[in-house]
Structures are given as C-alpha cells and as structure tokens.
Design an enzyme around this catalytic site. Structure first.
Site, PDB file in Angstrom:
ATOM      1  N   GLY A   1      30.159  97.736  61.861  1.00 61.44           N
ATOM      2  CA  GLY A   1      31.150  97.380  62.874  1.00 61.44           C
ATOM      3  C   GLY A   1      32.466  98.116  62.685  1.00 61.44           C
TER       4      GLY A   1
ATOM      5  N   ASN B   1      31.615  86.705  42.867  1.00 64.46           N
ATOM      6  CA  ASN B   1      30.480  86.709  43.778  1.00 64.46           C
ATOM      7  C   ASN B   1      29.256  87.045  42.943  1.00 64.46           C
ATOM      8  OD1 ASN B   1      28.534  87.139  45.669  1.00 64.46           O
ATOM      9  ND2 ASN B   1      29.713  88.588  46.902  1.00 64.46           N
TER      10      ASN B   1
ATOM     11  N   ARG C   1      32.002  82.434  45.367  1.00 61.00           N
ATOM     12  CA  ARG C   1      31.242  82.499  46.610  1.00 61.00           C
ATOM     13  C   ARG C   1      29.924  81.747  46.389  1.00 61.00           C
ATOM     14  NH1 ARG C   1      27.424  87.124  48.995  1.00 61.00           N
ATOM     15  NH2 ARG C   1      27.079  86.130  50.996  1.00 61.00           N
TER      16      ARG C   1
ATOM     17  N   HIS D   1      29.753  90.581  62.859  1.00 64.09           N
ATOM     18  CA  HIS D   1      29.783  91.117  61.496  1.00 64.09           C
ATOM     19  C   HIS D   1      28.526  91.959  61.330  1.00 64.09           C
ATOM     20  CE1 HIS D   1      30.657  90.887  57.055  1.00 64.09           C
ATOM     21  NE2 HIS D   1      29.437  91.398  57.112  1.00 64.09           N
ATOM     22  N   LEU D   2      28.695  93.278  61.409  1.00 62.47           N
ATOM     23  CA  LEU D   2      27.555  94.179  61.366  1.00 62.47           C
ATOM     24  C   LEU D   2      27.599  94.978  60.069  1.00 62.47           C
ATOM     25  CD1 LEU D   2      27.903  95.537  65.035  1.00 62.47           C
ATOM     26  CD2 LEU D   2      26.704  93.476  64.246  1.00 62.47           C
ATOM     27  N   GLY D   3      26.863  94.520  59.076  1.00 63.37           N
ATOM     28  CA  GLY D   3      26.776  95.250  57.807  1.00 63.37           C
ATOM     29  C   GLY D   3      25.306  95.401  57.512  1.00 63.37           C
ATOM     30  N   ASN D   4      24.990  95.360  56.222  1.00 58.28           N
ATOM     31  CA  ASN D   4      23.586  95.354  55.862  1.00 58.28           C
ATOM     32  C   ASN D   4      22.921  94.083  56.367  1.00 58.28           C
ATOM     33  OD1 ASN D   4      21.637  96.850  54.713  1.00 58.28           O
ATOM     34  ND2 ASN D   4      22.729  97.019  52.765  1.00 58.28           N
TER      35      ASN D   4
ATOM     36  N   ARG E   1      24.096 105.538  58.576  1.00 56.83           N
ATOM     37  CA  ARG E   1      24.579 106.929  58.618  1.00 56.83           C
ATOM     38  C   ARG E   1      23.404 107.908  58.636  1.00 56.83           C
ATOM     39  NH1 ARG E   1      28.843 105.353  54.081  1.00 56.83           N
ATOM     40  NH2 ARG E   1      27.029 104.090  53.639  1.00 56.83           N
TER      41      ARG E   1
ATOM     42  N   HIS F   1      27.812  84.157  56.647  1.00 51.71           N
ATOM     43  CA  HIS F   1      28.947  85.067  56.882  1.00 51.71           C
ATOM     44  C   HIS F   1      30.197  84.309  57.336  1.00 51.71           C
ATOM     45  CE1 HIS F   1      26.315  88.864  57.810  1.00 51.71           C
ATOM     46  NE2 HIS F   1      26.723  88.860  56.555  1.00 51.71           N
TER      47      HIS F   1
ATOM     48  N   ARG G   1      16.222  93.344  57.534  1.00 58.76           N
ATOM     49  CA  ARG G   1      15.667  92.097  58.092  1.00 58.76           C
ATOM     50  C   ARG G   1      15.427  92.241  59.590  1.00 58.76           C
ATOM     51  NH1 ARG G   1      20.429  88.764  55.926  1.00 58.76           N
ATOM     52  NH2 ARG G   1      20.393  89.525  53.794  1.00 58.76           N
TER      53      ARG G   1
ATOM     54  N   GLU H   1      36.316  89.482  52.363  1.00 59.26           N
ATOM     55  CA  GLU H   1      35.822  88.158  51.990  1.00 59.26           C
ATOM     56  C   GLU H   1      36.445  87.660  50.683  1.00 59.26           C
ATOM     57  OE1 GLU H   1      31.379  87.749  53.361  1.00 59.26           O
ATOM     58  OE2 GLU H   1      31.912  89.857  53.215  1.00 59.26           O
TER      59      GLU H   1
ATOM     60  N   GLY I   1      30.362  96.912  57.497  1.00 62.31           N
ATOM     61  CA  GLY I   1      30.242  98.365  57.316  1.00 62.31           C
ATOM     62  C   GLY I   1      29.945  99.102  58.611  1.00 62.31           C
TER      63      GLY I   1
HETATM   64  P1  ADP Z   1      26.849  94.350  53.246  1.00 62.62           P
HETATM   65  O1  ADP Z   1      26.309  93.515  54.338  1.00 62.62           O
HETATM   66  O2  ADP Z   1      25.838  94.686  52.210  1.00 62.62           O
HETATM   67  O3  ADP Z   1      28.186  93.926  52.726  1.00 62.62           O
HETATM   68  P2  ADP Z   1      28.365  96.469  54.504  1.00 62.62           P
HETATM   69  O4  ADP Z   1      29.150  95.556  55.358  1.00 62.62           O
HETATM   70  O5  ADP Z   1      29.045  97.192  53.406  1.00 62.62           O
HETATM   71  O6  ADP Z   1      27.063  95.771  53.944  1.00 62.62           O
HETATM   72  O7  ADP Z   1      27.670  97.526  55.472  1.00 62.62           O
HETATM   73  C1  ADP Z   1      26.872  98.534  54.937  1.00 62.62           C
HETATM   74  C2  ADP Z   1      26.303  99.378  56.051  1.00 62.62           C
HETATM   75  O8  ADP Z   1      27.350  99.928  56.842  1.00 62.62           O
HETATM   76  C3  ADP Z   1      25.569 100.561  55.493  1.00 62.62           C
HETATM   77  O9  ADP Z   1      24.219 100.262  55.323  1.00 62.62           O
HETATM   78  C4  ADP Z   1      25.739 101.604  56.551  1.00 62.62           C
HETATM   79  O10 ADP Z   1      24.582 101.575  57.337  1.00 62.62           O
HETATM   80  C5  ADP Z   1      26.900 101.157  57.406  1.00 62.62           C
HETATM   81  N1  ADP Z   1      27.958 102.165  57.446  1.00 62.62           N
HETATM   82  C6  ADP Z   1      28.975 102.353  56.579  1.00 62.62           C
HETATM   83  N2  ADP Z   1      29.746 103.409  56.965  1.00 62.62           N
HETATM   84  C7  ADP Z   1      29.206 103.887  58.109  1.00 62.62           C
HETATM   85  C8  ADP Z   1      29.540 104.954  59.008  1.00 62.62           C
HETATM   86  N3  ADP Z   1      30.587 105.745  58.798  1.00 62.62           N
HETATM   87  N4  ADP Z   1      28.750 105.158  60.077  1.00 62.62           N
HETATM   88  C9  ADP Z   1      27.688 104.352  60.296  1.00 62.62           C
HETATM   89  N5  ADP Z   1      27.331 103.353  59.502  1.00 62.62           N
HETATM   90  C10 ADP Z   1      28.058 103.104  58.415  1.00 62.62           C
END
Ligand code: ADP
Length: 586
Positions: free
Chosen positions: A303, A7, A63, A180-183, A255, A152, A213, A359, A301
């Site tokens: 989700g 990646n 990727r 899919h809830l991450g960054n 967090r 995604h 974003r 992934e 992260g």
């Molecule tokens: P990316 O989209 O960069 O792959 P991830 O899927 O790793 O990101 O998600 C990262 C986000 O997940 C972090 O910014 C953080 O806000 C959130 N996160 C991770 N662990 C926790 C937690 N225990 N509680 C709340 N949010 C969390």
C-alpha cells in the site's frame, strides 16, 4: 519515557526501544530463527535484554496476535491475563504460544516493570454482530468461538488516526476504509473511529489476496481440497502456497511479480489483477456498509510503495468520489517525518491517502495509555445516571408538518439539563414492521430532527438504527412519523443514542477529561455489576453532570432511579511517570 516493544513471533523476535514522548526509536533489531537456538525464545530474550541493560526501560508492550472474545482493549498483564491469552491458543496455534513465551521471559527478567498486551484483534472486538458472525449453526459457533475476529487492528487504528490528523477532522466524524496491504493484507471499514467490518475473519486467512494466503474462497473449495489432499496439506496450500505466490509461481514479493508482469509473464499478470480486483471489491462493499466514505487509506509494504497497485485498485472508482492524481500517486513517499500523502485530485470528493503505519509506536502508545488507566485516584466521585426512555427532538419544519404551521412545544415538565423540557406533545413512530405510539417530544426545537429509540424498539419497528451521538443523524435510519396534523417520512434521523455523559467544564476538569473523550463507567454494588465502555464525554457550560443511557442499557445493569456510576480513571501524564517508576505487583 522509554518503552520496550516486543513482537515475539514463532520464528523471529522483533524489538524496538521507543521514546514514547518523541516517538523516536532508540534501538531497533531482530533475532531470526529463534526456534533453532538453544534455549529458544527465553534465551533469545535474555540476550536481548542483556544488550539493553544500559537503558532505563519504563514499561514493556507486547504484541499479542489473538485476544479472542475476552479482550476488546489492551491490558496490563497479570497472571489471569496470561491464562486468558493461553486460552486463546487454539484460535492462533502458531502465534499465541510465541507471544506468551515472550511475555513470560520478559516478566521473569524485568519483574518490577509494567507489561502490557496489545492485541491485533482488539480494535475489531466491538464490530456489530452482523459483521462478526458466520451464517452457521449459532450454538455450534458459540461453543467453538467460531466467529470473525479480524487482525491488523493496531495498524488500522494507527493509520486511521494519522489520516484524521492529516485531514484536520476528528476521527469520530470520519468514515474511512483502511487497506493494509503487506505480506498479510486486510481491509477495514472504520465508521466514526470504530471498526465496523474487516476482511480477515476467525483467522488471518479470510479476505484479500495476500503474499502466500488465498483470502476468500468458496468453503466448498476447502472441502474438496481436504478430501483430495488431506487437512494438513490443504492448510499448507492455503496459508503458504497461495495468494500472489501461488498465482504467479514466482514467490510472494510484489516487486518481482511486477517486473515479471512487465515482461509478459502470465501468472504474474493474473496475480496482480486478482489482488487489485479483490481490494477494489472490498472498498465498494465497505462504502456500502457505511453508506459513504470520506477517505481510503493505503498502508503496509504494498500500500505504501506500489504505485501501480494503488492505481489499479482506485481505477473506475469515480462513482464513489475517488479520483487519483497520477503525478501525486507516482511521487508519494511516506516516512515517519511525513506519514501521510494525499494522492487524490484537488476536486475529488473522497480522499485517497497513502499513510505510513508504525505498529511498534502504536504499541508503545497503547502501553502508556494502559499504565495511565491503571493508576486510580483515591476517591472517585460518582456520576448520576439518568435512564432515557424513547423520545425525539424536532426541527421547525418537522414540527410544522406534524403539529401545524407555527405550532409551539408546550412545557410538560423540566428535565435535568438546564433549559430542556419534556413537552406535552407526542408523536407516533411507524416502521415497516410495527408502530410505537406516544413518543415524547423534548424541547426546545433543534436544528435537525432526531428520534432516539432502544435496540428493543428497533426490532419492534423492524428498522436498523445506527448507534450515534446526538446530532449525528447524517446517514442514519429512515422512519415515518405521525402527528395530529400530518405524517412525515423522514429519510434519516432515527438512531440508537450513544451512551454519554453531560459534564460542566468544572466536572471535566475534576475527571481530567475533555469534550469528545471516550471513557468507561463502572456500575458497582448492584445486583448486576457492569462496566459501560465507549461512553462519550460531552462538555458544555450548559450541562450538569449526568450520564444518559437507554432503557435496554439500564435493564442490563438492573439500574433504577437514583443510580450512579464511577468513571474508570485515566491518570494525567505526570501520574503515569510516577506510576511507571513504582513497581506494579505480580
Ligand atoms: P508484512 O505484512 O510482512 O509486515 P510488509 O507490510 O512489509 O509485510 O509488506 C511486504 C511486501 O510489500 C513485500 O512482499 C513486497 O511485495 C511489497 N513491497 C515493498 N516495497 C514495494 C515496492 N516498491 N513495490 C511493490 N511492492 C513492494
């Protein structure tokens, strides 16, 4: 079989060596700030590959963020594929050049190995046009490839499959919403295994609130910002200084934001509320798009880890059948060993699932699948193609209403599938716009009535018929049907038939496929060569080998009676091992 997954991002290179069979990660590492290193990506990859010299690598999966309109599937990389990825650079100016640098370096250093590109966009490539297009001038949009692509995809596809495995139901029978809830964050409506809508658009900026974003905005806001700040500053603002970070003023890590909110921080509270509200809105929208749902998936992260965010998003969704068990939600921990946890109450109609995404493993699987596909048998056997005109199947009750109580279908002529026949009876279909008369009824009677029309018919009738496999009429389109003895208003039953191949178990064995598989069939040697994707395999000892397509599809390939197609071959596992050991050209 060991597959190296690369990646290669604009600032970092992440890589994993995965044993595809067991799913185990053998090596996992990353190199940060690549752009600042001497020699850039190429040099960084050289040292990565040097470090992996002791391992016997079978293939490389890359990727690639943007596959544009060209790629609806992962693909074996050759020079024409490289050129096509290059052509997508304007659509992803930060990501694709980095992805390309990674591919070029890996090809140079591992010249004999199969290399596969796996696109973030591919899973969404077959979204219906209504979900794909923006409501702007069509010519301009087409010229500039301005449309929704979605991202995604690798993650949405993987968690959907994991959810289906957990629920012990075929993915092809489920309507799922994957969040899919991450960054970066996106939601995806997955209807019977296919992405039918997703929240990210031409770029990953559309849709949900993300780490930095903005997600959805009135385009008028963008215009105003561009006028006041200039284009580059607006780009920077919307991509890097908005979302959770912009709203909270505290950075993008949920967090930290959750802790601050608990202490009374106003911005943090606003960020959390907006994030949850937007996600909830998309769940409602996608439930409407699919006419119902079986499960909602939380991954990424946030989700996977934020108990309170899941709780907020799912609150007040009882009307959809979603109900969270607070204890299960609080205790949910997913891992590769336990990738799915159900957090809904026992009686909830719709499941809420926390699912671990992976992934890299999905890219490794895709890599193996694509290499398998590239191994062809010497003599493909042709599949006869039958062109189905519009027709219908009736159940007893509908038959009674249309043709009189106790009436029977009379054989007009036998058709190719044993035991089935075209009957003398015909019905008229009446839509809101127009009608189509004399639609043939096929016999014998079935458990459920089903009316199969083409896309062209759909526009004539003025209806919206979903593409469905035979028998999958639940939630399909309504239609009014007229017979000599009565008229019936069907609440569902009108479909565009999904192209499929009938196979006897012996044929299935020959082609090395099974019931429910999706395959590709190529039409060659005619005036308009065409490969049909998404062809459903149906196996029964009552079938003879035959592919069924409708009149629109036949016209597109200029097929006539007696035509035949070739299965695009997928090699069994043993052949793949052999193929991976042999060098793969270019
Ligand atoms: P990316 O989209 O960069 O792959 P991830 O899927 O790793 O990101 O998600 C990262 C986000 O997940 C972090 O910014 C953080 O806000 C959130 N996160 C991770 N662990 C926790 C937690 N225990 N509680 C709340 N949010 C969390």
């Amino acid at each position: 079989m060991k597959i190296l997954v690369i990646n290669c991002g604009s600032s970092s290179i992440k890589y994993q060596l995965i044993d595809q069979g067991s799913g185990m990660t053998i090596v996992k590492d990353s190199v940060e700030r690549v752009a600042e290193l001497e020699g850039g990506h190429a040099q960084a990859l050289r040292s990565i590959l040097g470090g992996l010299a002791a391992h016997e690598i079978s293939a490389v999966g890359h990727r690639v963020v943007h596959g544009g309109e060209k790629f609806s599937d992962s693909v074996l990389i050759d020079s024409s594929v490289l050129a096509a990825i290059e052509a997508c650079v304007p659509l992803a100016p930060l990501h694709n050049p980095a992805n390309l640098a990674g591919i070029r370096a890996a090809r140079e250093m591992l010249p004999g190995l199969a290399q596969v590109a796996v696109f973030d966009t591919a899973f969404h490539a077959r979204m219906p046009r209504r979900a794909r297009a923006y409501a702007i001038d069509r010519e301009l949009a087409e010229k500039g490839s301005i449309r929704r692509y979605g991202f995604h995809g690798t993650s949405h596809a993987m968690v959907a499959q994991r959810a289906a495995d957990f629920l012990q139901q075929p993915l092809k029978e489920l309507r799922l919403i994957s969040c899919h809830l991450g960054n970066g964050a996106s939601a995806c409506a997955i209807e019977y295994g296919h992405s039918v809508d997703t929240s990210m658009g031409m770029t990953p900026l559309e849709g949900l609130v993300m780490g930095t974003r903005s997600g959805d905005l009135d385009p008028g806001v963008v215009l105003k910002l561009c006028r006041e700040l200039g284009v580059d500053a607006t780009d920077e603002l919307l991509n890097r200084k908005s979302g959770l970070a912009g709203l909270s003023g505290l950075g993008n890590d949920l967090r930290d934001i959750e802790s601050a909110a608990a202490q009374g921080h106003e911005g943090a509270r606003a960020a959390i509320n907006l994030f949850a509200h937007r996600a909830k809105k998309y769940i409602g929208a996608y439930a409407a798009v699919m006419g119902g749902i079986d499960a909602v998936i939380f991954t990424g992260g946030i989700g996977q880890n934020s108990v309170s965010m899941r709780q907020r998003i799912l609150q007040h969704l009882d009307f959809l059948g979603l109900r969270v068990d607070d204890d299960l939600n609080r205790d949910a921990r997913v891992s590769e060993e336990l990738p799915v946890v159900d957090i809904s109450t026992r009686t909830a109609r719709v499941r809420a699932l926390v699912v671990a995404t992976n992934e890299e493993l999905q890219i490794a699987r895709e890599t193996e699948r694509i290499v398998a596909k590239s191994v062809r048998p010497s003599e493909p056997s042709p599949i006869p193609i039958a062109i189905s005109a519009r027709h219908c199947h009736l159940d007893r009750a509908t038959m009674d209403q249309l043709f009189g109580v106790g009436s029977e279908l009379e054989v007009y002529k036998e058709i190719s599938q044993p035991g089935q026949f075209a009957s003398k009876q015909k019905v008229n279909l009446i839509g809101p716009r127009d009608r189509i008369d004399e639609v043939r009824v096929l016999g014998p009677l079935r458990n459920k009535s089903q009316f199969e029309i083409s896309r062209t018919d759909e526009y004539k009738l003025g209806v919206d018929a979903p593409i469905r496999g035979s028998g999958q009429v639940e939630g399909s389109a309504p239609i009014t049907v007229e017979g000599p003895k009565g008229t019936v208003h069907m609440v569902e039953g009108l479909i565009c038939a999904r192209r499929h191949i009938h196979m006897h178990p012996d044929d299935a064995k020959n082609f090395a496929v099974k019931d429910g598989d999706e395959v590709e069939v190529g039409i060659k040697g005619g005036p308009r060569d065409l490969t049909f994707g998404d062809v459903l395999v149906r196996v029964s000892d009552k079938y003879v080998l035959e592919m069924h397509i409708d009149t629109d599809e036949a016209n597109a390939a200029e097929l006539s009676r007696g035509a035949a197609g070739d299965l695009v071959y997928v090699a069994p596992a043993g052949d793949v091992q052999a193929a991976l050991r042999a060098p793969i050209g270019k």
